[in-house]
Design an enzyme around this catalytic site. Structure first.
Site, mmCIF file in Angstrom:
data_model
loop_
_atom_site.group_PDB
_atom_site.id
_atom_site.type_symbol
_atom_site.label_atom_id
_atom_site.label_comp_id
_atom_site.label_asym_id
_atom_site.label_seq_id
_atom_site.Cartn_x
_atom_site.Cartn_y
_atom_site.Cartn_z
ATOM 1 N N ASP A 1 0.858 -1.187 0.000
ATOM 2 C CA ASP A 1 0.000 0.000 0.000
ATOM 3 C C ASP A 1 0.894 1.237 0.000
ATOM 4 O O ASP A 1 1.765 1.384 0.871
ATOM 5 C CB ASP A 1 -0.876 -0.027 1.263
ATOM 6 C CG ASP A 1 -2.070 0.915 1.157
ATOM 7 O OD1 ASP A 1 -2.064 1.793 0.277
ATOM 8 O OD2 ASP A 1 -2.993 0.760 1.964
ATOM 9 N N ASP A 2 0.692 2.118 -0.954
ATOM 10 C CA ASP A 2 1.410 3.405 -0.983
ATOM 11 C C ASP A 2 2.928 3.249 -1.002
ATOM 12 O O ASP A 2 3.645 4.064 -0.415
ATOM 13 C CB ASP A 2 1.042 4.281 0.237
ATOM 14 C CG ASP A 2 -0.369 4.834 0.165
ATOM 15 O OD1 ASP A 2 -1.130 4.424 -0.724
ATOM 16 O OD2 ASP A 2 -0.702 5.683 1.015
ATOM 17 N N CYS B 1 -6.293 4.138 -4.085
ATOM 18 C CA CYS B 1 -6.468 2.778 -3.569
ATOM 19 C C CYS B 1 -7.558 1.916 -4.220
ATOM 20 O O CYS B 1 -7.259 0.934 -4.886
ATOM 21 C CB CYS B 1 -6.730 2.900 -2.084
ATOM 22 S SG CYS B 1 -6.956 1.351 -1.314
ATOM 23 N N ARG C 1 -7.098 -1.314 -6.883
ATOM 24 C CA ARG C 1 -7.373 -2.696 -6.462
ATOM 25 C C ARG C 1 -8.467 -3.336 -7.324
ATOM 26 O O ARG C 1 -8.375 -4.506 -7.700
ATOM 27 C CB ARG C 1 -7.775 -2.717 -4.981
ATOM 28 C CG ARG C 1 -6.582 -2.457 -4.096
ATOM 29 C CD ARG C 1 -6.913 -1.956 -2.708
ATOM 30 N NE ARG C 1 -5.737 -1.243 -2.212
ATOM 31 C CZ ARG C 1 -4.790 -1.791 -1.445
ATOM 32 N NH1 ARG C 1 -4.907 -3.021 -1.015
ATOM 33 N NH2 ARG C 1 -3.721 -1.098 -1.108
ATOM 34 N N LYS D 1 -5.842 -5.692 3.015
ATOM 35 C CA LYS D 1 -6.742 -4.575 2.690
ATOM 36 C C LYS D 1 -7.554 -4.845 1.431
ATOM 37 O O LYS D 1 -6.997 -4.998 0.349
ATOM 38 C CB LYS D 1 -5.889 -3.326 2.482
ATOM 39 C CG LYS D 1 -6.679 -2.079 2.136
ATOM 40 C CD LYS D 1 -5.719 -0.920 1.946
ATOM 41 C CE LYS D 1 -6.416 0.373 1.644
ATOM 42 N NZ LYS D 1 -5.435 1.470 1.470
ATOM 43 N N HIS E 1 -10.900 -3.007 0.563
ATOM 44 C CA HIS E 1 -11.322 -1.666 0.146
ATOM 45 C C HIS E 1 -12.247 -1.644 -1.075
ATOM 46 O O HIS E 1 -12.205 -0.719 -1.891
ATOM 47 C CB HIS E 1 -10.115 -0.750 -0.092
ATOM 48 C CG HIS E 1 -10.390 0.648 0.402
ATOM 49 N ND1 HIS E 1 -9.428 1.608 0.560
ATOM 50 C CD2 HIS E 1 -11.558 1.233 0.781
ATOM 51 C CE1 HIS E 1 -9.969 2.721 1.011
ATOM 52 N NE2 HIS E 1 -11.259 2.519 1.158
ATOM 53 N N SER F 1 -8.410 1.435 4.829
ATOM 54 C CA SER F 1 -7.118 2.050 5.151
ATOM 55 C C SER F 1 -6.974 2.305 6.648
ATOM 56 O O SER F 1 -7.956 2.527 7.341
ATOM 57 C CB SER F 1 -6.968 3.382 4.419
ATOM 58 O OG SER F 1 -7.052 3.166 3.039
ATOM 59 N N HIS G 1 0.950 2.529 4.038
ATOM 60 C CA HIS G 1 -0.040 3.594 4.211
ATOM 61 C C HIS G 1 0.125 4.214 5.604
ATOM 62 O O HIS G 1 0.393 3.502 6.562
ATOM 63 C CB HIS G 1 -1.433 2.996 4.063
ATOM 64 C CG HIS G 1 -2.513 3.991 3.749
ATOM 65 N ND1 HIS G 1 -2.886 4.978 4.629
ATOM 66 C CD2 HIS G 1 -3.297 4.147 2.653
ATOM 67 C CE1 HIS G 1 -3.863 5.699 4.079
ATOM 68 N NE2 HIS G 1 -4.125 5.222 2.872
ATOM 69 N N ASP H 1 -0.178 -0.584 -4.801
ATOM 70 C CA ASP H 1 -1.434 -0.037 -5.337
ATOM 71 C C ASP H 1 -1.279 1.329 -5.982
ATOM 72 O O ASP H 1 -2.014 1.694 -6.890
ATOM 73 C CB ASP H 1 -2.541 0.004 -4.280
ATOM 74 C CG ASP H 1 -2.273 0.998 -3.151
ATOM 75 O OD1 ASP H 1 -1.097 1.355 -2.911
ATOM 76 O OD2 ASP H 1 -3.246 1.413 -2.495
ATOM 77 N N ASN H 2 -0.349 2.123 -5.445
ATOM 78 C CA ASN H 2 -0.104 3.465 -6.003
ATOM 79 C C ASN H 2 1.111 4.027 -5.288
ATOM 80 O O ASN H 2 1.650 3.392 -4.378
ATOM 81 C CB ASN H 2 -1.331 4.389 -5.844
ATOM 82 C CG ASN H 2 -1.947 4.384 -4.469
ATOM 83 O OD1 ASN H 2 -3.086 3.947 -4.282
ATOM 84 N ND2 ASN H 2 -1.214 4.837 -3.475
ATOM 85 N N LYS I 1 0.950 9.549 -4.545
ATOM 86 C CA LYS I 1 -0.363 8.984 -4.837
ATOM 87 C C LYS I 1 -1.332 10.116 -5.199
ATOM 88 O O LYS I 1 -1.072 11.279 -4.891
ATOM 89 C CB LYS I 1 -0.873 8.200 -3.633
ATOM 90 C CG LYS I 1 -1.319 9.065 -2.467
ATOM 91 C CD LYS I 1 -1.636 8.252 -1.221
ATOM 92 C CE LYS I 1 -2.927 7.489 -1.307
ATOM 93 N NZ LYS I 1 -3.224 6.799 -0.012
#
Ligand SMILES: *[C@@H]1O[C@H](CO)[C@@H](O)[C@H](O)[C@H]1NC(C)=O
Ligand SMILES: *[C@@H]1O[C@H](CO)[C@@H](O)[C@H](O)[C@H]1NC(C)=O
Ligand SMILES: *[C@@H]1O[C@H](CO)[C@@H](O)[C@H](O)[C@H]1NC(C)=O
Ligand SMILES: *[C@@H]1O[C@H](CO)[C@@H](O)[C@H](O)[C@H]1NC(C)=O
Ligand SMILES: *[C@@H]1O[C@H](CO)[C@@H](O)[C@H](O)[C@H]1NC(C)=O
Ligand SMILES: *[C@@H]1O[C@H](CO)[C@@H](O)[C@H](O)[C@H]1NC(C)=O
Ligand SMILES: *[C@@H]1O[C@H](CO)[C@@H](O)[C@H](O)[C@H]1NC(C)=O
Length: 534
Positions: A33-34, A76, A80, A129, A131, A154, A253, A305-306, A338
């Site tokens: 994540d991130d 996010c 996904r 995660k 989401h 998150s 994140h 994810d980003n 992001k």
């Protein structure tokens, strides 16, 4: 020239080989994540001792690392949803963040790779995660996964008893019971928004359909994830069924938190320690895979994810190289990765590892997308892609096994993930080495550049075009009067016409964005924060 390879490759998709029983390979998809491109030690050729990702670096050395690999969105939920469906948000309906109180989620007639593999006899698990909606049919258990364990959104979507570190700062969860006096207006009570200061609601931890901890312990969450991934792998040991395990880490994140044994392990401070903890789960997964004798029959993917929330100015460890002066001027890249359509928003660390099948030590600069994972694993598993729709991802088995380079003629579309205008719109286009930005600046979460500047939202009817091959920092747009600009613009316009026509002739889905308090995971509605215990 039309970027035909983007879309027609999937139309021409054929099931290469149908294998059965225990010969079919297992898949592990690791999704950070991130995480910034620059957070992967292997991308800098860092020596083992200096890298905060020694386990991921080892997988890169033993497999194939990608240097020009892109998340499907810079935010996010859309990223996904696209990973799981192989389709951009403009087709699958997920163009923005799914709120934790959402009635819906990823639309039910969109099909995930977990559903496809599950129906083909795979044992499937997801840890981490999600989401993409929690309510009823939208819960991961109903989207192809036999087993689910995780924080479904998150870590900034609620509070914990020991708040995590870094922005946004959080108060501990309230202990109050719900009272008959309305508490509306209190910032810690019943706010239905995600990611925007919802400090009162306690973060839930699910196992299957059950909220087993609320508030969860953010500082011990990775230890729990490690335990559950290892348990799932051990359970597959005596099974004939192949498996799919999708691990979507909560890290990197914000707010961050990590187990005490990682304190000061990194020279890059708290961020580095947390990154080490995430990398350590990768080590646990790989050693378990070896112990159960399934390493050679398991294909492992890793990406994120980003891009990162904050680049460089605040965190030494999070330093994607793709920050140029145009990003500062147009606001969106200076301190934030992001959300933006700049490279820092979507160019991700990525690798694939499969000993005996993918030659070790390869580095590919093919222009690839996280959406390529679905068509590729479908080919490898010998299953057909879902019918009656088109895909943005392509089968890249020839890159993995055949030494092919996909670059010129490939078109990627980076959807609007925060700018003004419509979320999910395709305002940023990459064709081969050229990248065009029609819309710059953002107003969803205005991000100050390192120097404190924020840029205006601007539409460029003649887009900014960068040569990403020679100028990956997007620092000098091509001169609009040059022949190079005009040729690049022609290809970019053709790519846009092509995909908009393709989408107009596709089956696309609209998501339900309604929220409803009762849809928010809640262990005990008698508590303001939904605490499981007093
Ligand atoms: C949540 O999902 C259930 C089961 O699908 C459905 O009956 C219910 O209406 C949903 N909740 C809301 C508030 O829509
Ligand atoms: C989760 O669901 C799976 C599949 O139904 C089941 O095998 C498993 O026992 C469940 N685990 C827990 C802890 O409920
Ligand atoms: C942290 O999680 C692990 C694995 O689930 C568990 O064994 C341990 O007891 C937990 N520690 C705390 C302090 O909750
Ligand atoms: C970690 O490093 C900081 C700063 O050098 C120091 O204050 C702290 O005591 C260290 N913590 C541990 C557990 O070693
Ligand atoms: C859309 O779905 C219909 C059936 O519902 C199907 O006939 C049609 O071929 C689909 N379109 C595409 C582009 O797959
Ligand atoms: C672009 O190129 C033209 C023609 O060579 C030149 O006159 C102009 O100054 C250039 N513009 C910029 C911004 O460099
Ligand atoms: C999903 O359902 C909607 C509404 O029935 C329909 O318009 C759309 O074509 C469907 N999408 C797919 C991919 O089948």
């Amino acid at each position: 020239m039309l970027p035909t390879s983007t879309l027609t490759a999937v139309t021409l998709f054929t099931v290469v080989s149908v294998v059965t029983g225990d010969e079919r390979p297992n898949f592990i998809i690791l999704f950070a994540d991130d995480m910034a491109w620059g957070d992967l030690g292997a991308n800098w050729n860092l020596p083992k001792t200096a890298s905060d990702t020694p386990n991921l670096d080892e997988l890169s050395e033993g497999g194939m690392r990608f240097t020009d690999f892109h998340a499907a969105a810079s935010i996010c939920s859309p990223s996904r949803a696209s990973l799981l469906t192989g389709r951009l948000g403009i087709r699958n309906g997920i163009t923005q963040l799914v709120p934790s109180a959402a009635v819906g989620g990823l639309p039910l007639n969109e099909t995930t790779f977990a559903e496809v593999l599950h129906d083909a006899g795979y044992s499937t698990a997801m840890i981490g995660k999600w989401h993409l909606g929690n309510n009823g049919s939208f819960h991961p258990i109903n989207r192809g996964f036999d087993y689910y364990f995780g924080l479904p959104f998150s870590p900034d979507s609620g509070c914990t008893d020991v708040p995590g570190r870094d922005i946004p700062s959080r108060n501990p969860c309230p202990k109050d019971l719900r009272s008959s006096t309305p508490l509306s207006g209190r910032s810690d009570y019943d706010s239905f928004e995600d990611c925007t200061g919802n400090s009162g609601y306690a973060l839930p931890l699910y196992e299957n359909y059950t909220v087993v901890e609320q508030p969860l312990d953010l500082w011990n969450l990775s230890a729990s994830y490690a335990e559950k991934t290892v348990n799932f792998l051990k359970q597959t040991q005596n099974s004939d069924k192949p498996f799919l395990m999708y691990v979507a880490f909560t890290h990197m994140h914000v707010p961050l938190g990590h187990g005490s044994k990682f304190t000061n392990m990194s020279v890059n401070g708290f961020f580095g320690d947390t990154l080490r903890e995430m990398d350590n789960i990768v080590g646990d997964i790989m050693s378990t895979l070896r112990a159960i004798g399934k390493e050679d029959n398991t294909m492992v993917w890793f990406t994120s994810d980003n891009g990162p929330w904050v680049i460089k100015c605040q965190y030494a460890g999070s330093q994607g190289p793709y920050i140029g002066k145009w990003q500062e001027i147009y606001g969106g890249g200076g301190s934030t990765g992001k959300l933006t359509p700049w490279e820092a928003g979507h160019r991700e660390p990525a690798l694939v590892y499969w000993p005996g099948r993918i030659k070790p030590g390869q580095v590919s600069d093919s222009l690839l997308s996280a959406m390529d994972i679905f068509p590729t694993i479908a080919t490898i598993a010998g299953v057909a892609m879902p019918a009656n729709r088109k895909f943005d991802g392509i089968d890249i088995t020839e890159v993995l096994f055949g030494g092919k380079r996909i670059y010129d003629g490939r078109a990627l579309f980076h959807p609007n993930s925060a700018s003004s205008g419509t979320m999910g719109d395709l305002n940023t286009v990459r064709v081969g080495r050229y990248k065009a930005l029609y819309l710059t600046g953002q107003d969803f979460a205005p991000a100050a550049a390192c120097g404190g500047k924020t840029g205006p939202v601007q539409w460029h009817s003649l887009p900014l075009i960068f040569n990403i091959d020679t100028d990956p920092a997007e620092s000098s747009p091509l001169n609009q009067t040059s022949a190079e600009y005009k040729a690049a613009l022609g290809n970019i316009q053709n790519a846009l016409i092509f995909i908009m026509d393709d989408i107009a002739n596709d089956n696309t889905t609209i998501a339900n964005w309604n929220t409803e308090p009762s849809c928010k995971p809640c262990c005990n509605p008698n508590h303001v924060a939904c605490r499981c215990k007093d």
